[in-house]
Each structure stands twice: as structure tokens, then as C-alpha cells.
Design a protein around this motif. Structure first.
Motif, PDB file in Angstrom:
ATOM      1  N   GLN A   1     -19.064  24.147   4.128  1.00  0.00           N
ATOM      2  CA  GLN A   1     -18.895  23.241   2.911  1.00  0.00           C
ATOM      3  C   GLN A   1     -18.615  21.733   3.639  1.00  0.00           C
ATOM      4  O   GLN A   1     -18.138  21.136   2.558  1.00  0.00           O
ATOM      5  N   SER A   2     -18.382  21.537   4.793  1.00  0.00           N
ATOM      6  CA  SER A   2     -18.100  20.336   5.160  1.00  0.00           C
ATOM      7  C   SER A   2     -18.625  19.717   6.134  1.00  0.00           C
ATOM      8  O   SER A   2     -18.049  19.103   7.187  1.00  0.00           O
ATOM      9  N   PRO A   3     -20.176  19.630   6.324  1.00  0.00           N
ATOM     10  CA  PRO A   3     -20.729  18.849   7.212  1.00  0.00           C
ATOM     11  C   PRO A   3     -20.204  17.204   7.265  1.00  0.00           C
ATOM     12  O   PRO A   3     -20.137  16.769   6.091  1.00  0.00           O
ATOM     13  N   GLY A   4     -19.839  16.671   8.280  1.00  0.00           N
ATOM     14  CA  GLY A   4     -19.351  15.289   8.228  1.00  0.00           C
ATOM     15  C   GLY A   4     -17.837  15.189   7.983  1.00  0.00           C
ATOM     16  O   GLY A   4     -17.467  13.916   8.191  1.00  0.00           O
ATOM     17  N   ALA A   5     -17.191  16.125   7.848  1.00  0.00           N
ATOM     18  CA  ALA A   5     -15.725  16.007   7.397  1.00  0.00           C
ATOM     19  C   ALA A   5     -15.084  15.848   8.969  1.00  0.00           C
ATOM     20  O   ALA A   5     -15.467  16.265  10.077  1.00  0.00           O
TER      21      ALA A   5
END
Ligand SMILES: *Cc1c(COP(=O)(O)O)cnc(C)c1O
Length: 432
Positions: free
Chosen positions: A178-182
Motif C-alpha cells: 500500500q505504500s510505494p514511494g512512502a
């Protein structure tokens, strides 16, 4: 009567689109694959085709460059990727893997697929992610790894998790579905633990329909994930530069990504930063709008993290609204605003865990009791507190966010009417 739930005009009738952005880049990628005719580049043989086709390799290169890691292994889902990651670090029957119970079921199912036992530790109420202090209490001599989930797009407390892993010599797998680029303290998620796993399913921030990518700095883990992906046992004996006995424990599955999916992934990847910054801008606007509403608490974002808002979560304070959450959600939906309560059932409440029907439980020396009540923060979020809004995403705009805020304000201003509606419903015999 002012509220749509009691028959008045809804605030909004225009639907909120949930489809991904598809443009000429995706069409071009598909055309290239179709013109080429090679729909999958994979062959389970000790040559270059072991690693897949051109588009798969290109997609892997994009992830490596973006994350600054030397290895990426594209797979056909994040579920496959989590399974491959657990096999790569050597999780076996009887081992225990700590994970949060508040996540998509696949996080824990992957552990059972490797015949190991998921042990659930509760989440932090501020971030919804695994709480390292709760995780520490669940460590036993059989614990081999931790799967940490950056839930809703917000990074978990990675300092705490990595310190725990170091102290107890555990592997860390980051579920970044749920968090690409976080980011956590300027480090991108997926690069902090031993292996990071991203999802490209239909509903995720960028998508290939179905798909996933695993990343690691560890060459051996990457090789073992490649073996899992593509019938590795066939090629192992032929690998001249390695001692095949070292990786003979690997069972190869077919987790290969086809070229069309990889092509779409390449096009989608080009949109990642644009989609992410748009999400963040919409989410910040929504936070500012909802902050002022009594009985709604917007979660605090820790200053050292970049939240990419896969989902926009908030706390519903039933004591202020004086109605159960379900009525609030029904009233919000009636106004035309998509929303959900609770996210997912705590994983250990599922029949699989309550009945202990998986082989992993037979093979284990010690099986957790999966007692209801074991992770109270998760259970409260599920049953009472959490409301999630799937609205901060392209093609949603500032106008859409304004409607969401207006709908919350409308419910708040007409609270007396809402309470009366709920009371009347609760008095009906069919609802008792
Ligand atoms: C979506 C998701 C998965 C599984 O991803 P698939 O690609 O559908 O297999 C795993 N973990 C989390 C937290 C997810 O949101």
C-alpha cells in the motif's frame, strides 16, 4: 428532514471513480508486446530466459533505480512475493513470523504457505502499523522473521522494528503493498528491511491488474526469490558458480510475470510520482477540512514520514455522535460519499485461524491460541473507531474533496435528526 438517509436529497450523486489512469503509454506498451509475439519471456532453464522477458527486466530496473537497490524480482502478485521473500530468508515449518493482524489477509497467509506460523502483535493506535513494543512481547525462540506492513501508505516505526530485529537476530520483510514511494526518515520503504514487497493489483496506487515486485540489497535473497519464482529446482544443478546444496531447500513455484503486465507496469511506473503527489495534496486538503468537525479525529502524521495515503483513515468518536458507527457510515453513503468502517477483520478472527486448519499448525511445536481480545487496539479499530475513505486518488479533484467535507459537515449540523433516525431504527423489532 435534511439528511439523505431519511429520504432528503443527497449532497452528491456523481460517483467517485475508482479506476486507474490508463493512457497512450499503456496502449503503446501492449502494442509492443503483441507485435513482438512473446507474451512471456520466462523459461525454467539455466540461461537468460530464467530471468524473464524484456519488459519484466525493464520494470525491475525501474524499481531498482527508484529505490536505489541492486536487486528487484517481479512476480505475479504481492502474495507470491511475500511467499518468495519468506522462502528466501529461510523461514521453514515450525518457525514463527510476527505480523500485525490489521492488514490484508495475504500478509499472514504467505507465512502459512511456507508452513510457518503467524504470530500476531498489535498495532500502534496512532499509525495503525505494527507496534515494536507489542512485537517484542511475542518473540519466542522459534521467531525467525517480522513482516511489517506500512498500512494505508504510512511507514511503520522502522527504527523500533529494526532495533528489535537486530537484538533478536530476526529478518525483516516490509509489506509495501500500500505504500510505494512512502518514506521513513528520508529512506524509501522497501529498502530498510531485508526484503520489500510491492503490489501491483487492480486497487493499488499503480497497477498491472495483478502483479508484484520484491526488492532487496542481498544478492542471495534475490537469487532465492528468482528460484521460487520460476521452478528453481530445475536450474539449480546446472548453476556452475554456486554450491547447489545451499539453495536445495527451495521449491520453485510459477510466480512469473507475463510481458503484457510488465509493459503496463512500466507505463504505470511513469505515473507513480505524479499520482502520489496528487494523493498527498488531496489528503492534506481533506485533513484540513475534517479537522474542525466534532467527533472526527484525523490521525496525526509523524513528521519524519511521508504518507502516500493509499487509504485516508480517521477516527469516529461514537461518544460525540451518540450513534453507532454503522449509522454514521450509512448516512455518509446516502449523501453519496464512499466510505468503509473498520477496514478488515483482525486476521486471527478468521475461521482458518480459529479452526487451525492449515498444515502449518500441525507441523508446529507451539500454536498460538489466537484468542479474541489478544490485540485490543486492532479490535477496537475494526469494531468501533476506524472509518476509511477511498477518495484521495486520481482522478479525484479538489471539488470532490470539498463534497466529502460538506457531507461530514451536513451530518454534523443535522446530528439531532441523525440520532432520532438511528433511535427509530434501533426500536424496530427487525433490528433488535
Ligand atoms: C494488496 C495487499 C497484499 C496482496 O497483494 P496482491 O498483489 O493482491 O497479492 C498484501 N499486503 C497488503 C498490505 C495489501 O494491501
Amino acid at each position: 428532514m435534511n439528511l439523505a438517509i431519511s429520504g432528503a436529497k443527497p449532497l452528491r450523486t456523481k460517483p467517485f471513480s475508482v479506476l486507474p489512469r490508463i493512457g497512450p503509454e499503456e496502449h503503446q506498451q501492449l502494442k509492443e508486446v503483441l507485435d513482438d509475439g512473446l507474451l512471456s519471456g520466462f523459461i525454467a532453464a539455466p540461461n537468460d530466459a530464467f530471468l524473464g522477458g524484456k519488459k519484466v527486466k525493464r520494470l525491475e530496473q525501474l524499481f531498482k533505480d527508484f529505490l536505489g537497490v541492486p536487486h528487484a524480482v517481479a512476480v505475479n502478485s504481492a502474495t507470491s512475493g511475500l511467499h518468495a521473500a519468506l522462502a528466501a530468508v529461510g523461514v521453514k515449518a515450525g518457525d514463527e513470523v510476527i505480523c500485525p493482524p490489521y492488514t490484508m489477509s495475504a500478509t499472514a497467509a504467505a507465512v502459512l504457505m511456507q508452513n510457518a506460523v503467524p504470530v500476531f502483535a498489535d498495532i500502534d493506535p496512532e499509525t495503525f502499523c505494527l507496534d515494536p513494543r507489542k512485537a517484542e512481547k511475542k518473540i519466542s525462540p522459534r521467531t525467525k522473521a517480522i513482516i511489517v506492513v506500512h498500512l494505508f501508505g504510512l511507514p511503520a516505526d522502522m527504527e523500533g522494528i529494526m532495533a528489535l530485529a537486530k537484538k533478536h537476530k530476526l529478518f525483516v520483510i516490509e509489506d509495501c503493498a500500500q505504500s510505494p514511494g512512502a518514506e521513513y526518515r528520508n529512506q524509501k520503504v522497501g529498502t530498510i528491511g531485508d526484503i520489500g514487497v510491492f503490489s501491483l493489483n487492480q486497487h493499488k496506487i499503480i497497477t498491472t491488474g495483478e502483479g508484484g515486485v520484491c526488492v532487496t540489497r542481498n544478492e542471495k535473497f534475490a537469487f532465492r526469490m528468482q528460484l521460487v519464482r520460476n521452478h528453481g529446482e530445475v536450474v539449480l544443478a546446472e548453476m556452475k558458480d554456486r554450491d547447489p546444496r545451499e539453495d536445495a531447500d527451495i521449491i520453485g513455484w510459477n510466480y512469473r510475470m507475463p510481458e503484457m503486465e510488465a509493459g503496463i507496469g512500466i507505463a504505470q511506473f511513469g505515473r507513480l510520482e505524479e499520482l502520489t503527489s496528487a494523493r498527498i495534496a488531496l489528503a492534506e486538503e481533506l485533513s484540513r477540512g475534517l479537522e474542525k468537525i466534532p467527533g472526527i479525529r484525523v490521525p496525526k502524521k509523524p513528521a519524519d514520514r511521508r504518507h502516500v495515503y493509499f487509504v485516508f483513515p480517521l477516527f469516529f468518536e461514537a461518544a460525540v455522535w451518540k450513534i453507532p458507527r454503522s449509522f454514521f457510515l450509512d448516512a455518509l453513503r446516502a449523501e453519496g460519499i464512499p466510505c468503509a468502517g473498520g477496514y478488515v477483520r483482525p486476521i486471527y478472527h478468521q475461521p482458518l485461524y480459529q479452526s487451525k486448519s492449515a498444515d502449518a499448525f500441525r507441523l508446529a511445536e507451539n500454536v498460538p491460541d489466537y484468542r479474541k481480545g489478544d490485540c485490543p487496539v486492532t479490535e477496537r479499530c475494526y469494531a468501533e473507531d476506524l472509518v476509511s475513505l477511498p477518495v484521495c486518488r486520481a482522478p479525484h479533484t479538489s471539488e470532490d474533496i470539498k463534497d466529502v467535507v460538506l457531507a461530514f459537515e451536513k451530518l454534523s449540523k443535522n446530528l439531532e435528526e441523525l440520532i432520532a433516525f438511528a433511535q427509530a431504527q434501533l426500536r424496530q423489532p427487525s433490528n433488535v
